[in-house]
Design an enzyme around this catalytic site. Structure first.
Site, PDB file in Angstrom:
ATOM      1  N   ASN A   1       0.750  -1.003  -0.187  1.00 50.16           N
ATOM      2  CA  ASN A   1      -0.029  -0.077  -0.036  1.00 50.16           C
ATOM      3  C   ASN A   1       0.819   1.367  -0.122  1.00 50.16           C
ATOM      4  OD1 ASN A   1      -2.960  -0.974   0.373  1.00 50.16           O
ATOM      5  ND2 ASN A   1      -1.700  -2.357   1.857  1.00 50.16           N
TER       6      ASN A   1
ATOM      7  N   GLU B   1      -0.479  -0.835  -4.468  1.00 49.82           N
ATOM      8  CA  GLU B   1      -1.900  -0.356  -4.183  1.00 49.82           C
ATOM      9  C   GLU B   1      -1.966   0.980  -3.985  1.00 49.82           C
ATOM     10  OE1 GLU B   1      -4.162  -3.091  -1.589  1.00 49.82           O
ATOM     11  OE2 GLU B   1      -3.553  -4.659  -2.701  1.00 49.82           O
TER      12      GLU B   1
ATOM     13  N   ASP C   1      -6.758   0.862  -5.172  1.00 45.50           N
ATOM     14  CA  ASP C   1      -7.405   0.256  -4.008  1.00 45.50           C
ATOM     15  C   ASP C   1      -8.760   1.016  -3.623  1.00 45.50           C
ATOM     16  OD1 ASP C   1      -7.449  -1.063  -1.781  1.00 45.50           O
ATOM     17  OD2 ASP C   1      -5.617  -0.411  -0.793  1.00 45.50           O
TER      18      ASP C   1
ATOM     19  N   GLU D   1     -12.374  -7.447  -1.801  1.00 47.98           N
ATOM     20  CA  GLU D   1     -11.548  -7.708  -0.689  1.00 47.98           C
ATOM     21  C   GLU D   1     -12.493  -7.583   0.481  1.00 47.98           C
ATOM     22  OE1 GLU D   1      -8.804  -4.377   0.702  1.00 47.98           O
ATOM     23  OE2 GLU D   1     -10.013  -3.115   0.170  1.00 47.98           O
TER      24      GLU D   1
END
Ligand code: C2E
Ligand code: CA
Ligand code: CA
Length: 817
Positions: A641, A673, A703, A760
Site C-alpha cells: 500500500n 496499491e 485500491d 477484498e
C-alpha cells in the site's frame, strides 16, 4: 634744517654719531618684534612682555641719546650727573612699557590707541632727552629754545603715533614701524639739540669727568646691544614655542574633531570648547556654542546636575541616556559621560580657577538604537512574512487578556494550519512555498483589523489574537472569513494552487485564562478541525484535549518505532477464483507498541501521514516487503500500500527501483496499491509517476475502488492493471441491492478495460459464492486467509491454493456471467 645739519656736522664726532643711529635702529627693530609678541601672548604674560619692550626701547632710546651726547663735542669738557641720567633712562623705559601695550594685536590698528601711544612715547622720550641734557655738567650754561623743544616733542610723538599705527602682525608693518620709531627718536633728539645753545663760562666748575668719551659710548652701545639681543632671543624663543603650541593645539583639535563622540569642555556650565563632531551633532557652529551655557545643548535638568556635580551624572563608566533636541528640532538619542579634567591653567592670575573644567562626551546613539530596534524586530518577527512571531504573539496576547480581564470582556485565540501546503512545496520547491506563505500572510493581514494580531508560529501555522470578541458566533464569523480569504486560489508564476486552512478556536475566559492554556486549546481544536476534514473550524471542547494528548504521545512513539523494531508486516493472501491459485499477498503494516500492544494501521497511518512520518515508514514497508517476498517459495506478487503523500515524493521512482535492485525482487512481482485520493490535485504528475512505474514492470492496483471520487474518466488515462472492490460493497452483498449493482458494474468495467478485479473483505462463503457467480476473478478476505507473518501461510498450507471446500457452495458459476 640748516641748524640741524650744521649741528650734526660741525659739533659732532661722526663715528659716534653713526653708532648712535645704529643703536637706535637696532633698538627700534627689536622693540617692534617684542611688541608683536606682547600682543600675542596670553593675557597673564603681557606685563612681562611690556617690561621687556620698555627695557629694549627705553634703554635703546636712552643709549642713542647718550652716545649722541658723547658725539657732541662743543669743545668743552662734559660730564653727567649719574642720578638724573639714570632717572632719564627710567622715564624712557616706563613710557615705552606704557605705550606699547596699546598696539593692536592684529587686524586694522585703531587710530585712537596709536595716537595715545605716540603721545606717551613722544612725551617720555622728550622728557628723557631734556632730563639727560639737564644732567650734563660743563663749564658753561645750556639754553633750550622753547619752540624747538615743543617742535621736537610734537615731531617725535607724531612719528611714534604713525609707527604704532602700523600692522605689527606683518613683517613689512613691523619694519615700517621700526623705521618710523627710529626716525621719531632721531628727529626728537636732533631737533632738540638744534634748539640747544651752550654758552661757555670759565667760572663754572666741573666735577670729575675723566672718562674717555669713545669708551663710554661703546660700552653703552654694547649694553644696549646685549639687552636688545636678550629681547630678540626671547622673541625668537617665544615664537618657536608659540608655533609648537599652535601646532599642538591644532593637532589636539583635529584629534578631538576626529573622534566619533561629541566633546564639550565647560566650567561651571559655561562652554569653553566643543569639537566639530558635537557642533555637527547639534547642528550649530562651534562659535555659537562656546561661551554659552550648556543648556544651549542639554536639557535643563541634566545641565543642572552636571553643574552641581560633574561626576554624578556618570562616573566615567555608566553613561546617562537622554534625548537631545537639535537646532532643527530633531531629537537624537545620546548617552553622555562627564568627568572633571585637569584644571585648565589660565596663567598667573590663579583666581580664575574657581570651578574645575569638565569634559562631557556626548555619543550619538542613533545607529545603535536603530540596530537595537532591528534586532528587537528580528527577534519578534518572522523573517519570511514580517508577521509577529510566537514570542511577540505571546506578549501581545498577555496584554489583550489583561485588558479583557479588567474590562470584563471576551477574547479569542485562533490557530490556523494550512491544508495541502505540502503540495506547493513539493511542486514549487521551498522558494515557491515561501512565496505562497507571504501571500497568505498578506491575506490574513487584510482580513483583520490593525488592532488584531496575526502571527506566524512556524511552517504553515499561524495564530490570531482577537480582542473584544464576546460571543462564539463572532469567533465563528471570523474563522469563516479567514477560511474564505485563504481558499481563494493562489497564483505562483502562472501555476494556480488551491490551498485552504483549518481553524481551531479557544475563547477567553471560558477555554482558559492564560495565554499558554488558550494557545494549547486552540491548537487542540485545530487538530480536530483537520481531522474532521480540512477547511473547517472547530471550537475547543474539553474532551478533545485528552485525545489530543494521546495522539501527541503516539506521534512521539511512532518516530522511533522503526528503529526500535516495533514495526512488522503481515501478509494476506489473494486468490484466483477460477484456478484457486495463490496470485499474491497484500503486505499490511503492524505496530507493536510497547504499552498498547499491537496497534492497527487505521490508528497510526493517518497520524504518520500528518506528521510526515509516512515517507520513511513507507520506504521501510516497501523494502521489508520486497526482502520477505523474495524469499517466498511461491513466486506470487507482493502488494504494497502506498500513501498519496509517498506518491508526492519527487524521488519515488528512483527509490523503488533502488529497492528492487537491492532486494533482487523482479518488478513483475511487485504490486502497488494506491487510492483514488492520489489522483486529485496534480494529476499530470501522478500520471507521469504511474507510467514510469508501469514501464518498470510494476503491477498497479487501484485500491478501495468505488468509495472515492468516482470520476471514471481517469481510469482510461491511467495505466492501472487492477481494480480493487472496496470491502464495504462486499459486506453489502446480500444485504442491499446497491452493493451488488456496484460490484457488477465494476466487474463489467474491468472486463471492458481489460483490467483485473479483486474483491477484498470476503468474510463469508455466501459472499464468495456471489462474487464467483458474477465472475469476480480474484478475492481476498478473512474467509480465505487472515493476515499473517511472512512465510506462515506457506508453512500452514499443504498447497498454496484456495481450499476446495470453500467453493462447494457455488461451484463455478462465473462462467455464466
Ligand atoms: P486496505 O488497504 O484496504 O487493507 C485491507 C484492510 O482490510 C486490512 O486492514 C485488512 O486486514 C482488512 N481485511 C482484510 N480482509 C478482511 C475481512 O475479511 N474483513 C474485514 N473486516 N477486514 C479485512 P488493516 O491491516 O487494518 O489495514 C487498514 C488500512 O491501513 C489498509 O486498508 C491500508 O489503507 C492501511 N495500511 C495497511 N498497511 C499499510 C502500509 O504498509 N502502508 C500504507 N500506506 N497503508 C497501509
Ligand atoms: Ca490495500
Ligand atoms: Ca482496501
Amino acid at each position: 634744517m640748516i641748524e640741524i645739519l650744521g649741528c650734526l656736522t660741525y659739533e659732532h664726532n661722526l663715528p659716534l654719531l653713526f653708532l648712535a643711529v645704529g643703536v637706535c635702529c637696532m633698538a627700534c627693530f627689536v622693540s617692534a618684534n617684542v611688541v608683536r609678541r606682547l600682543r600675542l601672548v596670553a593675557r597673564g604674560h603681557r606685563v612681562i612682555w611690556a617690561i621687556v619692550a620698555g627695557l629694549v626701547y627705553g634703554c635703546g632710546v636712552w643709549a642713542t641719546h647718550f652716545i649722541a651726547m658723547l658725539a657732541f663735542q662743543p669743545g668743552l669738557p662734559i660730564s653727567y650727573a649719574p642720578g638724573l641720567t639714570a632717572v632719564s633712562a627710567l622715564v624712557a623705559v616706563l613710557g615705552a612699557a606704557l605705550a606699547f601695550p596699546l598696539v593692536q594685536a592684529s587686524g586694522k590698528p585703531r587710530r585712537g590707541r596709536a595716537l595715545a601711544g605716540g603721545t606717551v612715547l613722544g612725551l617720555s622720550v622728550g622728557a628723557m632727552h631734556f632730563m639727560g641734557m639737564s644732567a650734563m655738567r660743563l663749564p658753561g650754561t645750556v639754553e633750550f629754545s622753547p619752540p624747538h623743544a615743543v617742535l621736537s616733542v610734537l615731531a617725535g610723538g607724531g612719528l611714534a603715533a604713525l609707527a604704532l599705527a602700523r600692522r605689527f602682525d606683518r613683517r613689512r608693518g613691523r619694519l615700517a614701524a621700526a623705521c618710523l620709531l627710529a626716525v621719531s627718536i632721531l628727529c626728537l633728539h636732533f631737533l632738540g639739540m638744534a634748539g640747544t645753545t651752550i654758552l661757555p663760562d670759565g667760572n663754572v666748575e666741573v666735577a670729575g669727568g675723566g672718562l674717555d668719551g669713545h669708551l663710554l659710548a661703546i660700552t653703552t652701545a654694547a649694553v644696549v646691544a646685549a639687552i636688545a639681543t636678550v629681547g630678540l632671543s626671547s622673541v625668537v624663543l617665544e615664537e618657536k614655542l608659540w608655533g609648537e603650541r599652535t601646532r599642538d593645539a591644532a593637532r589636539l583639535r583635529r584629534l578631538a574633531s576626529g573622534t566619533f563622540e561629541g566633546l564639550l569642555i565647560h566650567r561651571g556650565g559655561t562652554i569653553l570648547d566643543v569639537n566639530e563632531t558635537l557642533a555637527r551633532l547639534v547642528g550649530l557652529p562651534a562659535a555659537a556654542l562656546v561661551g554659552h551655557d550648556i543648556t544651549r545643548i542639554l536639557p535643563a535638568g541634566v545641565a543642572s546636575r552636571l553643574r552641581a556635580d560633574p561626576e554624578a551624572v556618570a562616573n566615567g563608566t555608566a553613561a546617562l541616556e537622554l534625548e537631545l533636541v537639535t537646532e532643527g528640532g530633531r531629537s537624537i538619542p545620546v548617552e553622555i559621560l562627564s568627568r572633571v579634567i585637569e584644571e585648565v591653567k589660565t596663567g598667573w592670575r590663579r583666581r580664575a580657577r574657581l570651578q574645575p573644567a569638565c569634559a562631557v562626551a556626548i555619543r550619538d546613539l542613533t545607529e545603535r538604537k536603530r540596530a537595537e530596534a532591528q534586532i528587537r524586530y528580528l527577534a519578534h518577527h518572522d523573517g519570511l512574512t514580517g508577521l509577529p512571531n510566537r514570542a511577540l504573539l505571546a506578549d501581545r496576547a498577555h496584554q489583550v487578556l489583561e485588558l479583557a480581564a479588567r474590562e470584563g470582556r471576551g477574547a479569542a485565540i485562533l490557530c490556523l494550519d494550512l491544508d495541502r501546503f505540502k503540495t506547493v512545496n513539493d511542486v514549487m520547491g521551498h522558494e515557491g512555498g515561501d512565496r505562497l506563505l507571504a501571500q497568505v500572510a498578506e491575506r490574513l493581514r487584510a482580513s483583520l483589523r490593525a488592532s488584531d494580531t496575526v502571527a506566524r508560529l512556524g511552517g504553515d501555522e499561524f495564530a490570531i489574537i482577537k480582542a473584544d470578541l464576546d460571543t462564539p458566533e463572532a469567533g465563528a464569523a471570523l474563522a469563516n472569513r479567514v477560511i474564505a480569504a485563504l481558499s481563494v486560489p493562489y497564483d505562483l508564476d502562472g501555476q494556480v494552487f488551491e490551498i485552504g486552512t483549518s481553524v481551531g478556536i479557544a475563547l477567553f475566559p471560558g477555554d482558559g485564562r492564560t495565554v499558554p492554556r488558550l494557545l494549547h486549546n486552540a491548537d487542540t481544536a485545530l487538530y480536530r478541525a483537520k481531522r474532521d476534514g480540512r477547511g473547517v473550524y472547530r471550537f475547543f471542547e474539553p474532551a478533545m484535549d485528552q485525545r489530543l494528548l494521546e495522539r501527541r504521545a503516539m506521534e512521539r512513539d511512532l518516530r522511533v518505532a522503526v528503529e526500535r523494531g516495533e514495526m512488522f508486516l503481515v501478509y494476506q493472501p489473494q486468490f484466483d477464483t477460477m484456478t484457486r491459485e495463490l496470485v499474491g499477498q497484500e503486505a499490511l503494516l503492524r505496530w507493536t507498541h510497547p504499552a498498547r500492544g499491537v496497534v492497527p494501521p487505521s490508528d497510526f497511518v493517518p497520524l504518520a501521514e500528518e506528521a510526515g512520518l509516512i515517507i520513511p515508514l513507507g520506504r521501510w514497508v516497501l523494502e521489508t516487503a520486497c526482502i520477505e517476498a523474495a524469499g517466498w517459495p511461491v513466486p506470487c506478487r507482493v502488494a504494497v500500500n502506498l500513501s498519496p503523500a509517498q506518491f508526492r515524493q519527487p524521488d519515488l521512482v528512483a527509490a523503488i527501483s533502488g529497492i528492487l535492485e537491492r532486494t533482487g525482487l523482479p518488478p513483475q512481482r511487485l504490486k502497488m496499491e494506491v487510492t483514488e485520493g492520489l489522483l486529485i490535485g496534480d494529476t499530470e504528475r501522478a500520471l507521469t509517476v504511474l507510467r514510469a512505474l508501469k514501464a518498470m514492470g510494476i503491477f498497479l492496483s487501484l485500491d478501495d475502488f468505488g468509495t472515492g471520487y468516482s470520476s471514471l474518466g481517469y481510469l482510461r488515462r491511467f495505466p492501472f492493471d487492477e481494480l480493487k472492490i472496496d470491502q464495504s460493497f462486499v459486506r453489502g452483498l446480500g444485504r442491499d441491492v446497491e452493493s451488488a449493482a456496484i460490484i457488477e458494474a465494476v466487474l463489467a468495467l474491468g472486463r471492458s478495460l481489460g483490467l483485473s478485479v479483486v474483491a477484498e473483505g470476503v468474510e463469508t462463503e455466501e459472499q464468495l459464492g456471489m462474487l464467483r457467480s458474477r465472475g469476480c476473478p480474484q478475492v481476498q478476505g478473512y474467509l480465505l486467509g487472515r493476515p499473517a507473518r511472512s512465510g506462515e501461510f506457506f508453512a500452514a498450507a499443504v498447497t498454496p491454493r484456495l481450499p476446495e471446500t470453500l467453493l462447494a457452495a457455488s461451484p463455478h458459476m462465473h462462467g455464466s456471467a
